[in-house]
Design a protein around this motif. Structure first.
Motif, PDB file in Angstrom:
ATOM      1  N   THR A  10       9.786  10.634 -24.110  1.00 45.71           N
ATOM      2  CA  THR A  10      10.971  10.382 -23.287  1.00 45.71           C
ATOM      3  C   THR A  10      11.983   9.552 -24.055  1.00 45.71           C
ATOM      4  O   THR A  10      13.195   9.822 -24.012  1.00 45.71           O
ATOM      5  CB  THR A  10      10.571   9.661 -21.989  1.00 45.71           C
ATOM      6  OG1 THR A  10       9.616  10.464 -21.279  1.00 45.71           O
ATOM      7  CG2 THR A  10      11.786   9.429 -21.103  1.00 45.71           C
ATOM      8  N   VAL A  70      13.686   6.305 -15.381  1.00 43.54           N
ATOM      9  CA  VAL A  70      12.993   7.554 -15.703  1.00 43.54           C
ATOM     10  C   VAL A  70      11.597   7.465 -15.122  1.00 43.54           C
ATOM     11  O   VAL A  70      10.864   6.510 -15.395  1.00 43.54           O
ATOM     12  CB  VAL A  70      12.923   7.787 -17.224  1.00 43.54           C
ATOM     13  CG1 VAL A  70      12.119   9.052 -17.528  1.00 43.54           C
ATOM     14  CG2 VAL A  70      14.316   7.912 -17.807  1.00 43.54           C
ATOM     15  N   HIS A 105      13.113   6.785  -7.369  1.00 47.11           N
ATOM     16  CA  HIS A 105      13.380   7.345  -6.048  1.00 47.11           C
ATOM     17  C   HIS A 105      12.672   6.600  -4.928  1.00 47.11           C
ATOM     18  O   HIS A 105      13.111   6.640  -3.785  1.00 47.11           O
ATOM     19  CB  HIS A 105      12.993   8.820  -6.013  1.00 47.11           C
ATOM     20  CG  HIS A 105      11.550   9.081  -6.302  1.00 47.11           C
ATOM     21  ND1 HIS A 105      10.994   8.903  -7.554  1.00 47.11           N
ATOM     22  CD2 HIS A 105      10.538   9.508  -5.504  1.00 47.11           C
ATOM     23  CE1 HIS A 105       9.710   9.218  -7.507  1.00 47.11           C
ATOM     24  NE2 HIS A 105       9.415   9.573  -6.282  1.00 47.11           N
ATOM     25  N   VAL A 107      15.823   9.864 -12.941  1.00 46.87           N
ATOM     26  CA  VAL A 107      15.475  11.230 -13.313  1.00 46.87           C
ATOM     27  C   VAL A 107      13.967  11.284 -13.513  1.00 46.87           C
ATOM     28  O   VAL A 107      13.382  10.386 -14.129  1.00 46.87           O
ATOM     29  CB  VAL A 107      16.190  11.666 -14.612  1.00 46.87           C
ATOM     30  CG1 VAL A 107      15.748  13.062 -15.033  1.00 46.87           C
ATOM     31  CG2 VAL A 107      17.705  11.621 -14.426  1.00 46.87           C
ATOM     32  N   SER A 108      13.339  12.327 -12.987  1.00 43.76           N
ATOM     33  CA  SER A 108      11.890  12.489 -13.144  1.00 43.76           C
ATOM     34  C   SER A 108      11.567  13.956 -13.339  1.00 43.76           C
ATOM     35  O   SER A 108      12.288  14.836 -12.854  1.00 43.76           O
ATOM     36  CB  SER A 108      11.143  12.009 -11.887  1.00 43.76           C
ATOM     37  OG  SER A 108      11.359  10.651 -11.618  1.00 43.76           O
ATOM     38  N   ILE A 129      14.957  15.842 -19.739  1.00 40.46           N
ATOM     39  CA  ILE A 129      14.894  14.543 -19.069  1.00 40.46           C
ATOM     40  C   ILE A 129      15.852  13.567 -19.742  1.00 40.46           C
ATOM     41  O   ILE A 129      16.577  12.817 -19.076  1.00 40.46           O
ATOM     42  CB  ILE A 129      13.450  14.003 -19.084  1.00 40.46           C
ATOM     43  CG1 ILE A 129      12.547  14.870 -18.193  1.00 40.46           C
ATOM     44  CG2 ILE A 129      13.411  12.537 -18.619  1.00 40.46           C
ATOM     45  CD1 ILE A 129      11.067  14.561 -18.326  1.00 40.46           C
ATOM     46  N   ARG A 166      19.609  14.590 -18.901  1.00 42.13           N
ATOM     47  CA  ARG A 166      20.001  14.322 -17.524  1.00 42.13           C
ATOM     48  C   ARG A 166      20.043  12.825 -17.235  1.00 42.13           C
ATOM     49  O   ARG A 166      20.875  12.356 -16.461  1.00 42.13           O
ATOM     50  CB  ARG A 166      19.055  15.045 -16.564  1.00 42.13           C
ATOM     51  CG  ARG A 166      19.072  16.561 -16.755  1.00 42.13           C
ATOM     52  CD  ARG A 166      18.408  17.321 -15.649  1.00 42.13           C
ATOM     53  NE  ARG A 166      19.240  17.331 -14.452  1.00 42.13           N
ATOM     54  CZ  ARG A 166      18.916  17.990 -13.329  1.00 42.13           C
ATOM     55  NH1 ARG A 166      17.783  18.654 -13.263  1.00 42.13           N
ATOM     56  NH2 ARG A 166      19.703  17.953 -12.287  1.00 42.13           N
ATOM     57  N   SER A 167      19.143  12.057 -17.870  1.00 45.01           N
ATOM     58  CA  SER A 167      19.151  10.599 -17.685  1.00 45.01           C
ATOM     59  C   SER A 167      20.410   9.984 -18.267  1.00 45.01           C
ATOM     60  O   SER A 167      21.076   9.160 -17.617  1.00 45.01           O
ATOM     61  CB  SER A 167      17.915   9.976 -18.332  1.00 45.01           C
ATOM     62  OG  SER A 167      16.731  10.463 -17.759  1.00 45.01           O
ATOM     63  N   LEU A 182      23.420  11.035 -16.167  1.00 47.40           N
ATOM     64  CA  LEU A 182      23.508  10.295 -14.909  1.00 47.40           C
ATOM     65  C   LEU A 182      23.992   8.876 -15.150  1.00 47.40           C
ATOM     66  O   LEU A 182      24.815   8.344 -14.388  1.00 47.40           O
ATOM     67  CB  LEU A 182      22.136  10.280 -14.224  1.00 47.40           C
ATOM     68  CG  LEU A 182      22.050   9.575 -12.866  1.00 47.40           C
ATOM     69  CD1 LEU A 182      23.007  10.198 -11.856  1.00 47.40           C
ATOM     70  CD2 LEU A 182      20.610   9.617 -12.331  1.00 47.40           C
ATOM     71  N   HIS A 221      18.882  10.892  -7.300  1.00 45.87           N
ATOM     72  CA  HIS A 221      17.658  11.116  -8.063  1.00 45.87           C
ATOM     73  C   HIS A 221      17.555  12.587  -8.423  1.00 45.87           C
ATOM     74  O   HIS A 221      17.660  13.456  -7.562  1.00 45.87           O
ATOM     75  CB  HIS A 221      16.426  10.680  -7.277  1.00 45.87           C
ATOM     76  CG  HIS A 221      15.214  10.549  -8.147  1.00 45.87           C
ATOM     77  ND1 HIS A 221      14.948   9.439  -8.897  1.00 45.87           N
ATOM     78  CD2 HIS A 221      14.221  11.432  -8.414  1.00 45.87           C
ATOM     79  CE1 HIS A 221      13.831   9.623  -9.590  1.00 45.87           C
ATOM     80  NE2 HIS A 221      13.378  10.828  -9.310  1.00 45.87           N
ATOM     81  N   LEU A 222      17.349  12.869  -9.713  1.00 44.17           N
ATOM     82  CA  LEU A 222      17.318  14.238 -10.219  1.00 44.17           C
ATOM     83  C   LEU A 222      15.906  14.603 -10.652  1.00 44.17           C
ATOM     84  O   LEU A 222      15.191  13.780 -11.234  1.00 44.17           O
ATOM     85  CB  LEU A 222      18.269  14.381 -11.409  1.00 44.17           C
ATOM     86  CG  LEU A 222      19.711  13.904 -11.196  1.00 44.17           C
ATOM     87  CD1 LEU A 222      20.513  14.049 -12.482  1.00 44.17           C
ATOM     88  CD2 LEU A 222      20.366  14.674 -10.063  1.00 44.17           C
ATOM     89  N   VAL A 233      13.451  17.360 -12.814  1.00 41.87           N
ATOM     90  CA  VAL A 233      13.379  18.368 -13.863  1.00 41.87           C
ATOM     91  C   VAL A 233      12.159  19.243 -13.599  1.00 41.87           C
ATOM     92  O   VAL A 233      11.067  18.739 -13.327  1.00 41.87           O
ATOM     93  CB  VAL A 233      13.285  17.715 -15.256  1.00 41.87           C
ATOM     94  CG1 VAL A 233      13.070  18.777 -16.343  1.00 41.87           C
ATOM     95  CG2 VAL A 233      14.543  16.897 -15.543  1.00 41.87           C
TER      96      VAL A 233
END
Length: 350
Positions: A86, A156, A160, A167-168, A310, A313-314, A317, A331-332, A334
């Motif tokens: 990550t 990450v 949420h 993002v997860s 990930i 998008r992190s 965001l 919260h997004l 993947v």
């Protein structure tokens, strides 16, 4: 591209302007990507920059724009494959967006609140515009939620549940996919070797496994717990091998979903030492798709995490929050990918 010799004054923006035959203001507009510059003029300035070997003074630019173009990353447990991958994805995504990254790595264990506070203070002193926190343990995310950071923070794998943007990977979805795959292969039940209790990823993977079994009218067997290491998987595998050979208990051991690939490696070895063939007698699936997974004996069925996605998008965001375009606790997720290999698809002959 030319480069100034040692001891020679490096070229300035004024030098670029003289070389290109334009004003200082025009060079500034080209460097900042201002739209109101003719294409021919932009090319003229760009060529002058290349000829002179001009390098932007980021510190001076920061004084004018109040933007440092630097992001912070707080990473916990970077010795493990998931957090380390990550972190790599985040650093690559930040570079693609034109940001530098300053990283603070923390160890797992006690004092999470103070460790996170110190990391936030350190990054604030370096002038970062925002932070991505790789905090997969519940205690770390909870401590982070209680801090009053002076900049936006994106998590990450965790935010949420604590009203933090993040993002997860859809961990529960990944666990559902692999459990459904094992049931579809004809197994009456699926055992599970879970990760540590405090890890949100472990919680979600166990929840997905359990939900599929209960929805199918199957009573889940007891959960075996490891610590993500091959050794803990090996010990769980020894217990599973004993159950499989003795046929004790109401739940036969014919399929095992292991919460990460390193523990799955340990499970495979324990089963092999117990004289149990995989997948003919016991099918085994993991999670993560580490680079070595396809070379396990047998090649491991697993769930692949898209760490590059990930990271993108992190960072995206976080930049949206910095520039005021994002909702507070967005919260997004993947999507994971099931990778089917020989460890769950007989026949397999080593």
């Amino acid at each position: 591209m030319a480069h100034p010799a040692e001891g020679v004054r490096p070229p300035t923006m004024a030098d670029v302007a003289r070389e290109a035959g334009v004003s200082h203001q025009t060079v500034s507009r080209v460097l900042s990507g201002h739209p109101n510059v003719r294409a021919a003029t932009r090319e003229q300035v760009t060529l002058a920059i290349d000829r002179l070997g001009y390098r932007r003074n980021s510190a001076a630019r920061a004084l004018v724009t109040r933007r440092t173009r630097t992001l912070g990353v707080i990473a916990v447990n970077t010795a493990l494959y998931g957090p380390a991958s990550t972190l790599t994805g985040l650093e690559e995504a930040a570079r693609e967006e034109g940001y530098l990254v300053s990283t603070v790595s923390l160890r797992s264990g006690g004092g999470q609140g103070q460790g996170l506070k110190d990391a936030i203070d350190h990054l604030a002193a370096w002038g970062v515009e925002g932070v991505v926190a790789i905090t997969p343990q519940r205690s770390h995310v909870q401590a982070l939620a209680e801090l009053d950071a002076p900049f936006p923070v994106v998590t990450v794998e965790g935010g949420h549940q604590f009203d933090l943007p993040g993002v997860s990977l859809d961990q529960e979805r990944g666990a559902r996919m692999v459990t459904e795959h094992l049931l579809a292969a004809g197994h009456a039940n699926v055992w599970h070797v879970a990760g540590p209790d405090d890890w949100l990823e472990s919680e979600a993977r166990t929840a997905g496994w359990r939900a599929v079994l209960e929805e199918s009218g199957i009573r889940p067997p007891r959960v075996l717990t490891g610590d993500w290491s091959p050794l803990s998987g090996y010990r769980a595998g020894q217990e599973l091998a004993g159950l499989a050979l003795s046929r004790r208990g109401a739940t036969p051991v014919t399929a095992v979903f292991v919460a990460n690939d390193q523990m799955a490696l340990g499970v495979l070895r324990a089963l092999r030492e117990g004289g149990i063939r995989t997948p003919a007698q016991v099918a085994v699936a993991g999670f993560d798709d580490i680079p070595e997974a396809e070379y396990f004996p047998p090649p491991l069925t697993t769930v692949r995490q898209d760490f590059a996605a990930i990271g993108r998008r992190s960072i995206g965001l976080l930049v949206d929050h910095i520039e005021g375009r994002a909702r507070k606790a967005e919260h997004l997720l993947v999507e994971p990918q099931l990778i089917m290999r020989a460890s769950t698809r007989p026949p397999y002959e080593p």
